[in-house]
Design an enzyme around this catalytic site. Sequence first.
Site, mmCIF file in Angstrom:
data_model
loop_
_atom_site.group_PDB
_atom_site.id
_atom_site.type_symbol
_atom_site.label_atom_id
_atom_site.label_comp_id
_atom_site.label_asym_id
_atom_site.label_seq_id
_atom_site.Cartn_x
_atom_site.Cartn_y
_atom_site.Cartn_z
ATOM 1 N N ASP A 102 -59.929 14.222 107.232
ATOM 2 C CA ASP A 102 -59.241 12.929 107.243
ATOM 3 C C ASP A 102 -59.568 12.304 108.595
ATOM 4 O OD1 ASP A 102 -57.407 10.868 107.633
ATOM 5 O OD2 ASP A 102 -55.690 12.001 106.862
ATOM 6 N N TYR B 147 -47.635 19.378 114.014
ATOM 7 C CA TYR B 147 -47.967 18.799 112.734
ATOM 8 C C TYR B 147 -49.155 17.853 112.809
ATOM 9 C CZ TYR B 147 -47.888 16.342 108.377
ATOM 10 O OH TYR B 147 -48.263 15.829 107.182
ATOM 11 N N LYS C 181 -51.038 18.182 106.165
ATOM 12 C CA LYS C 181 -51.431 19.335 105.356
ATOM 13 C C LYS C 181 -52.948 19.401 105.310
ATOM 14 C CE LYS C 181 -47.562 21.119 103.653
ATOM 15 N NZ LYS C 181 -47.160 22.425 104.182
HETATM 16 P P1 13P Z 1 -52.473 13.497 105.150
HETATM 17 O O1 13P Z 1 -52.600 14.959 105.549
HETATM 18 O O2 13P Z 1 -53.134 13.240 103.854
HETATM 19 O O3 13P Z 1 -52.953 12.609 106.261
HETATM 20 O O4 13P Z 1 -50.944 13.209 104.895
HETATM 21 C C1 13P Z 1 -50.072 13.179 105.967
HETATM 22 C C2 13P Z 1 -48.701 12.677 105.631
HETATM 23 O O5 13P Z 1 -47.810 12.831 106.447
HETATM 24 C C3 13P Z 1 -48.420 12.025 104.365
HETATM 25 O O6 13P Z 1 -47.103 11.559 104.294
HETATM 26 MG MG MG Z 2 -55.094 13.673 103.380
HETATM 27 MG MG MG Z 3 -53.914 10.990 106.757
HETATM 28 MG MG MG Z 4 -54.405 15.982 105.760
#
Ligand code: 13P
Ligand code: MG
Ligand code: MG
Ligand code: MG
Length: 372
Positions: free
Chosen positions: A10, A227, A230
Amino acid sequence: MITLSVIKADTGGFVGHSAVHPNMMAEARREIDRATASGLLIDGQVASCGDDISLIMTHTYGADAGLIHSFAWDTFQATTHIAKGLGLYGAGQDLLSDAFSGNLRGMGPGYAELEFEERPSEPVLCFLADKTEPGAWNLPLYKMFADPFNTAGLVIDGKMHAGFGFEVYDLYEEKRIVFDCPADLYDMLMYIGAPARYVIHGVRSKTLGETAATTSTQRLSLIAGKYVGKDDPVMIVRCQSGLPAVGEALEPFAFPYTVAGCMRGSHHAPFLPVPVRQAHPSRFDGPPRVVALGFQIHDGKLIGPRDMFDDPAFDGARAQASEIMDYLRRHGPFEPHRLPLSELEYTTMPALAQRLANRWTPMTTEIATPVG
Ligand code: 13P
Ligand code: MG
Ligand code: MG
Ligand code: MG
Ligand code: 13P
Ligand code: MG
């Protein structure tokens, strides 16, 4: 031998965390075309699911190759540059290091790589997910390679009947184990039923001695120590001729099972199989999405992709997922919609615990008067 590498990151969301901007996709394609022209890659394509870009590449350098990983790193730097120029959200989000050193391990991008001797016909599925974690592949891999109610071949194909070996990682302890299935099925389920910690990294055919599937198992939250989203995993599954048929590999997704991820990486929500044009999670940054890109690999070339979930036969799963999403959303900040405290990727708990420390007193039988 050829290697299929799917490397993803990302590097900025358009809008919020919902998609990749077309200019970033175009930049990644230019890089892939250059690398193909220069002979680094046999072939390459760019795909996305949600806000994650995947570079799908064939080459002869094997897994963990410095040349391939550094090419991916540079490409993600280039797409980050574009994301910054447009003020996109979380530009460079998954690039956790300032400088590339050797390979991508621990640097943020995720990758699944498989080296194999190309068969006369080599059907391969690349699954790309957004808003969930690598353990999300545990349930479908179990069904594809160990559940005869999903995969008829386990019973009626002589090349599948002996079963498969599952390599499982413990992401907390950084250890691995191989389960020999079907003999070890019940032992394995004890572990892989806890997908936040135990993740299937690969599956091998006992009869063919070939690796059939591999997943990306990097855990960003632990890598970064804070954090950063994910891991939004990818998975490669080779199909047919002693491996699950394409339809057997897709079948687990006809059940929109629940995964961890969604809003702020901190909620359970149904896993929605979608065609590429719908791989843009917006409702509550979800529900988490999965797309399946089908390729025939021939002389190392990627013939495809076919957009495998662009099939009305998955409409039932999508309708059911919508219902489950409504149901879970109504729990708001309560479990089991919100993840348990140990799995939250965003938390105010340490600060709260500190602030409220001296308002906690021993439990007594009398009712306390609230202090404002
Ligand atoms: P991503 O890992 O897809 O960037 O998502 C992060 C997030 O906090 C979505 O609410
Ligand atoms: Mg993502
Ligand atoms: Mg993102
Ligand atoms: Mg992500
Ligand atoms: P193969 O042995 O040709 O892979 O047969 C499986 C199949 O295609 C059934 O769907
Ligand atoms: Mg056939």
